[in-house]
Write a protein that holds these residues in place. Structure first.
Motif, PDB file in Angstrom:
ATOM      1  N   HIS A 158       0.828  -1.233  -0.106  1.00  0.00           N
ATOM      2  CA  HIS A 158      -0.134  -0.173  -0.062  1.00  0.00           C
ATOM      3  C   HIS A 158       0.734   1.283   0.006  1.00  0.00           C
ATOM      4  CE1 HIS A 158      -3.066   2.947   1.259  1.00  0.00           C
ATOM      5  NE2 HIS A 158      -3.714   1.990   0.863  1.00  0.00           N
ATOM      6  N   PRO A 159       0.520   2.319  -0.694  1.00  0.00           N
ATOM      7  CA  PRO A 159       1.473   3.412  -0.852  1.00  0.00           C
ATOM      8  C   PRO A 159       1.600   4.425   0.371  1.00  0.00           C
ATOM      9  CG  PRO A 159      -0.702   3.903  -2.241  1.00  0.00           C
ATOM     10  CD  PRO A 159      -0.807   2.240  -1.803  1.00  0.00           C
ATOM     11  N   ASP A 160       0.490   4.165   1.298  1.00  0.00           N
ATOM     12  CA  ASP A 160       0.483   5.065   2.216  1.00  0.00           C
ATOM     13  C   ASP A 160       0.978   4.144   3.643  1.00  0.00           C
ATOM     14  OD1 ASP A 160      -0.911   6.680   0.996  1.00  0.00           O
ATOM     15  OD2 ASP A 160      -2.847   6.098   1.443  1.00  0.00           O
ATOM     16  N   TYR A 161       1.559   2.958   3.663  1.00  0.00           N
ATOM     17  CA  TYR A 161       1.923   2.235   4.984  1.00  0.00           C
ATOM     18  C   TYR A 161       3.314   1.462   4.743  1.00  0.00           C
ATOM     19  CZ  TYR A 161      -2.633   3.298   5.870  1.00  0.00           C
ATOM     20  OH  TYR A 161      -3.980   4.189   6.399  1.00  0.00           O
ATOM     21  N   HIS A 194       4.668  -1.780   4.935  1.00  0.00           N
ATOM     22  CA  HIS A 194       4.380  -3.129   5.148  1.00  0.00           C
ATOM     23  C   HIS A 194       3.033  -2.990   6.336  1.00  0.00           C
ATOM     24  CE1 HIS A 194       7.846  -4.489   3.056  1.00  0.00           C
ATOM     25  NE2 HIS A 194       8.552  -3.681   3.754  1.00  0.00           N
ATOM     26  N   SER A 195       3.058  -3.654   7.297  1.00  0.00           N
ATOM     27  CA  SER A 195       1.993  -3.831   8.070  1.00  0.00           C
ATOM     28  C   SER A 195       2.023  -2.658   9.402  1.00  0.00           C
ATOM     29  CB  SER A 195       1.861  -5.105   8.932  1.00  0.00           C
ATOM     30  OG  SER A 195       2.741  -5.244   9.656  1.00  0.00           O
ATOM     31  N   GLN A 196       3.269  -1.850   9.059  1.00  0.00           N
ATOM     32  CA  GLN A 196       3.180  -0.914  10.169  1.00  0.00           C
ATOM     33  C   GLN A 196       2.397   0.327  10.043  1.00  0.00           C
ATOM     34  OE1 GLN A 196       7.467   0.413  10.701  1.00  0.00           O
ATOM     35  NE2 GLN A 196       8.097  -1.805  10.830  1.00  0.00           N
ATOM     36  N   PHE A 197       1.936   0.647  11.210  1.00  0.00           N
ATOM     37  CA  PHE A 197       0.878   1.855  11.116  1.00  0.00           C
ATOM     38  C   PHE A 197      -0.519   1.805  10.602  1.00  0.00           C
ATOM     39  CE2 PHE A 197       5.249   3.459  10.285  1.00  0.00           C
ATOM     40  CZ  PHE A 197       5.772   3.852  11.522  1.00  0.00           C
ATOM     41  N   TRP A 198      -0.640   0.594   9.796  1.00  0.00           N
ATOM     42  CA  TRP A 198      -2.047   0.245   9.219  1.00  0.00           C
ATOM     43  C   TRP A 198      -3.149   0.351  10.575  1.00  0.00           C
ATOM     44  CZ3 TRP A 198      -4.416   1.033   4.754  1.00  0.00           C
ATOM     45  CH2 TRP A 198      -5.631   0.437   4.632  1.00  0.00           C
ATOM     46  N   ASN A 199      -2.696  -0.435  11.540  1.00  0.00           N
ATOM     47  CA  ASN A 199      -3.491  -0.597  12.666  1.00  0.00           C
ATOM     48  C   ASN A 199      -4.069   0.676  13.357  1.00  0.00           C
ATOM     49  OD1 ASN A 199      -0.883  -0.520  13.784  1.00  0.00           O
ATOM     50  ND2 ASN A 199      -1.434  -1.711  15.595  1.00  0.00           N
ATOM     51  N   GLN A 218      -1.191  -5.473   0.619  1.00  0.00           N
ATOM     52  CA  GLN A 218      -0.489  -6.540   1.737  1.00  0.00           C
ATOM     53  C   GLN A 218      -0.798  -5.835   3.047  1.00  0.00           C
ATOM     54  OE1 GLN A 218       3.610  -7.062   0.731  1.00  0.00           O
ATOM     55  NE2 GLN A 218       3.147  -8.041  -1.220  1.00  0.00           N
ATOM     56  N   ALA A 219      -0.964  -6.661   4.044  1.00  0.00           N
ATOM     57  CA  ALA A 219      -1.012  -6.177   5.305  1.00  0.00           C
ATOM     58  C   ALA A 219      -1.832  -4.853   5.617  1.00  0.00           C
ATOM     59  CB  ALA A 219       0.435  -5.938   5.994  1.00  0.00           C
TER      60      ALA A 219
END
Length: 104
Positions: A28-31, A33-38, A95-96
């Motif tokens: 995702h262009p704004d994140y 990997h999985s960091q910060f999505w949550n 992803q993530a």
């Protein structure tokens, strides 16, 4: 030299018939990997799958409708996002980017 993957629909006509779309899982262009999505409210929603308008129309899929995305290895339910950011032969899942609902 490029070699088509063993499970490519270009190599296997039966596979192409059963699974007509290419599933891609980009970052995702704004994140990162999985960091910060949550930290985003979107994390708590059903993860989107992006489909081209022509693909969605041919399958009778509407915006925000739950759809099952399946491969030979499993399937999950996503929320349809109709967009021309993907090709008509492609489904995009980032992803993530939060929970999807596994069905099998």
């Amino acid at each position: 030299m490029y070699e088509e993957p063993a499970e490519s629909s270009l190599r296997d006509a039966a596979l192409a018939k059963s699974y007509p779309l290419h599933l891609i899982s980009a970052h995702h262009p704004d994140y990162l990997h999985s960091q910060f999505w949550n930290l985003n409210e979107k994390y708590h929603q059903v993860q989107p799958v992006y489909l081209h308008p022509d693909t969605a129309a041919a399958a009778g899929i509407r915006q925000d409708q739950p759809v099952v995305v399946a491969t030979r290895r499993g399937e999950a339910v996503f929320k349809a996002v109709i967009s021309d950011i993907v090709r008509p032969d492609t489904a995009l899942v980032y992803q993530a980017t939060g929970p999807a609902t596994a069905t099998g």
